[in-house]
Design a protein around this motif. Structure first.
Motif, PDB file in Angstrom:
ATOM      1  N   LEU B 113       0.841  -1.214   0.000  1.00 35.70           N
ATOM      2  CA  LEU B 113       0.000   0.000   0.000  1.00 35.70           C
ATOM      3  C   LEU B 113       0.869   1.255   0.000  1.00 35.70           C
ATOM      4  O   LEU B 113       0.626   2.188  -0.776  1.00 35.70           O
ATOM      5  CB  LEU B 113      -0.862   0.024   1.270  1.00 35.70           C
ATOM      6  N   ALA B 114       1.884   1.241   0.855  1.00 33.06           N
ATOM      7  CA  ALA B 114       2.744   2.422   0.982  1.00 33.06           C
ATOM      8  C   ALA B 114       3.454   2.717  -0.331  1.00 33.06           C
ATOM      9  O   ALA B 114       3.793   3.863  -0.622  1.00 33.06           O
ATOM     10  CB  ALA B 114       3.756   2.204   2.112  1.00 33.06           C
ATOM     11  N   ALA B 115       3.649   1.673  -1.158  1.00 31.88           N
ATOM     12  CA  ALA B 115       4.309   1.872  -2.452  1.00 31.88           C
ATOM     13  C   ALA B 115       3.337   2.438  -3.491  1.00 31.88           C
ATOM     14  O   ALA B 115       3.702   2.580  -4.662  1.00 31.88           O
ATOM     15  CB  ALA B 115       4.894   0.547  -2.943  1.00 31.88           C
ATOM     16  N   GLY B 116       2.101   2.748  -3.072  1.00 35.20           N
ATOM     17  CA  GLY B 116       1.169   3.416  -3.991  1.00 35.20           C
ATOM     18  C   GLY B 116       0.229   2.485  -4.733  1.00 35.20           C
ATOM     19  O   GLY B 116      -0.367   2.878  -5.734  1.00 35.20           O
ATOM     20  N   ASN B 117       0.072   1.258  -4.253  1.00 35.67           N
ATOM     21  CA  ASN B 117      -0.811   0.307  -4.934  1.00 35.67           C
ATOM     22  C   ASN B 117      -2.229   0.338  -4.354  1.00 35.67           C
ATOM     23  O   ASN B 117      -2.496   0.997  -3.348  1.00 35.67           O
ATOM     24  CB  ASN B 117      -0.238  -1.104  -4.828  1.00 35.67           C
ATOM     25  N   ILE B 118      -3.109  -0.414  -5.007  1.00 34.93           N
ATOM     26  CA  ILE B 118      -4.490  -0.544  -4.535  1.00 34.93           C
ATOM     27  C   ILE B 118      -4.642  -1.946  -3.957  1.00 34.93           C
ATOM     28  O   ILE B 118      -4.493  -2.933  -4.676  1.00 34.93           O
ATOM     29  CB  ILE B 118      -5.477  -0.332  -5.683  1.00 34.93           C
ATOM     30  N   VAL B 119      -4.903  -2.017  -2.663  1.00 37.17           N
ATOM     31  CA  VAL B 119      -5.005  -3.331  -2.027  1.00 37.17           C
ATOM     32  C   VAL B 119      -6.470  -3.651  -1.763  1.00 37.17           C
ATOM     33  O   VAL B 119      -7.242  -2.797  -1.323  1.00 37.17           O
ATOM     34  CB  VAL B 119      -4.186  -3.373  -0.722  1.00 37.17           C
ATOM     35  N   ILE B 120      -6.839  -4.892  -2.087  1.00 36.45           N
ATOM     36  CA  ILE B 120      -8.194  -5.370  -1.821  1.00 36.45           C
ATOM     37  C   ILE B 120      -8.134  -6.238  -0.571  1.00 36.45           C
ATOM     38  O   ILE B 120      -7.334  -7.177  -0.503  1.00 36.45           O
ATOM     39  CB  ILE B 120      -8.715  -6.130  -3.043  1.00 36.45           C
TER      40      ILE B 120
END
Lengths: 308, 206
Positions: B113-120
């Protein structure tokens, strides 16, 4: 079913597109809000008319696939709305599989099998599948509701498709797509006409408990409009005599009215207003095919008995 | 590179047509969905299809950044399944149980998440009874506290537990709904946060 550019089907379809453009122009004036129900409804009509035009002018396989898809979506919507038992998952799967089989019988023009496959074989087989699973609690309700759905959404609607393959040797002017177009057009215009006459003159409710919008005035206005349209369109698309064209129009008006009411009663029973939202402005697909579930088999047998 | 192409083909040619035709997922308030990362999408969990639906309803350009958090014990069992889960579905494996701390269990999720992704993410932890929100686990609070600026998008899924419930492999078609709620933010009050989250996922109590 080869179609030339000026066949009756393409001419009438051209007229439908013209009507649609006109209706869109009128509604854009009447309902200025971009997301009003009337505007959504007309947008969905564009989709319906486009898909029907493609299905009816391309070839027989495309038309069968299209009507099979309509049956599938209608059955899926119905099964989504009604309560089903967890134990019946496999049975529902078999029920869905009856759709390609039913349309296959139409594709090979096997009338005898087409007319008994769902009313006899599926009627007997699905309860067998339920019994083998062994859940008896709610058996009658599960078997009854599932068969009602198959009869309405698959068996009844598939009569539209069988019109495509009625042997047309004795009437060179008449084509399968022409008969389908005639039925679709009159059924849908009857709905629209009943709605409009009801809005204009409606006073006496026919069935306040099932559908408070249905009035005697709307019904009679729709009936007269449909009979008139039938007399105008029949010489182009059907082999009917003038008398039979009037009768067919009346049959479609009355059957469409009760098909609509029958599905309304289902929705009342389930306490819902729209059956879904596949077609914005119309509700779900059941809200659009409700009248057809009655007009398709009745018009089919009228035509087949007297002419084919 | 190759896994991403496979992933694209899998979602474009298999998942999306399947969800469109066999299931028919109706996304309500699609405009509320995130347009980029980082973002946390949380949903109630009743079916293996849930993660696929949530990835597939995002715009295709976000596909490479959408990662479902999923149980390592289940999805990494067997070499082929593990390869498929990691590369094609793109899961972040989560090891649960055994007295691990939140940081041990969800550390990788936080980093992704911190790397800028979208987590489900499924706050119930596992698939429950259809149309019945189970008790939310505390992992979601830990994540929210760790990354207070990341918006949390609640999505309430209805019907997928009927299409493919726990313990079955045969999908049966039904129409489904996915209601995208208003994004939530961590505001420091655990009770209020959990109540708001449970309410937006269709649960009445915690």
């Amino acid at each position: 079913m080869t179609l030339t550019l000026a066949s009756p089907v393409t001419v009438i379809l051209g007229g439908v597109w013209g009507l649609l453009i006109l209706a869109t122009a009128v509604i854009w004036r009447l309902a200025p809000a971009p997301d009003s129900e009337l505007r959504q409804r007309i947008r969905s009509w564009w989709l319906i008319v486009a898909l029907c035009s493609l299905a009816l002018t391309f070839n027989r396989t495309a038309a069968l696939l299209f009507f099979g898809l309509v049956s599938f979506l209608a059955l899926k919507e119905y099964l989504t709305l009604i309560p089903t038992r967890h134990a019946d998952r496999r049975v529902l799967f078999w029920a869905y599989l009856s759709i390609p089989v039913q349309y296959y019988w139409i594709g090979v023009e096997w009338y005898g099998m087409f007319i008994i496959f769902i009313p006899v074989y599926m009627f007997l087989l699905l309860p067998v599948a339920m019994v083998l699973i062994g859940e008896t609690q709610g058996h009658l309700r599960a078997a009854g509701t599932l068969h009602w759905g198959l009869m309405t959404m698959v068996f009844s609607l598939s009569h539209l498709a069988f019109l495509l393959v009625l042997p047309q040797t004795q009437y060179p002017q008449v084509s399968g797509p022409g008969l389908v177009l005639f039925l679709l057009l009159l059924t849908e215009l009857n709905d629209v006409a009943q709605f409009c006459w009801g809005k204009l003159l409606g006073k006496h409710k026919i069935s306040p408990k099932v559908s408070p919008n249905k009035t005697v005035e709307g019904f009679v206005g729709g009936l007269l409009t449909t009979v008139l349209l039938s007399a105008l369109l029949a010489p182009w698309l059907t082999p009917f005599s003038v008398r039979d064209a009037l009768l067919a129009g009346a049959l479609i008006a009355v059957a469409g009215f009760f098909g609509d009411l029958s599905l309304s009663a289902l929705k009342r029973d389930l306490s819902i207003k729209d059956s879904g939202n596949l077609l914005p402005g119309h509700g779900g697909i059941l809200d659009r095919v409700d009248s057809l579930t009655y007009t398709a088999p009745l018009f089919f047998h009228f035509t087949r008995y007297f002419y084919f | 590179m190759w896994p991403l192409v496979l992933r694209l083909l899998f979602f474009l040619l298999i998942v999306k047509p399947f969800l469109l035709l066999a299931v028919g997922v109706n996304v309500r308030n699609r405009s509320r969905l995130p347009r980029g990362g980082p973002a946390l999408i949380v949903a109630n969990h009743n079916s293996h299809l849930d993660a696929l639906v949530l990835v597939a309803m995002l715009p295709l350009r976000l596909l490479s950044r959408a990662r479902p958090a999923a149980s390592a014990a289940y999805f990494l069992r067997g070499r082929w399944r593990a390869w498929f889960a990691r590369n094609v579905i793109g899961i972040i494996p989560v090891e649960t149980g055994g007295g691990r701390s939140h940081a041990e269990v969800l550390g990788e999720v936080r980093d992704v998440l911190a790397a800028g992704n979208i987590v489900i993410f499924f706050p119930e932890g596992t698939r429950g009874e259809p149309e019945c929100l189970g008790k939310l686990k505390t992992g979601i609070v830990w994540l929210a506290q760790e990354l207070p600026t990341v918006p949390i998008y609640p999505v309430r899924l209805c019907g997928l537990g009927r299409v493919l419930p726990k313990g079955d492999w045969l999908p049966v078609p039904f129409f489904c709904d996915a209601w995208v709620g208003e994004p939530l933010h961590w505001d420091g009050d655990r009770q209020r946060f959990m109540t708001a989250l449970a309410a937006s996922l269709g649960g009445s109590t915690l």
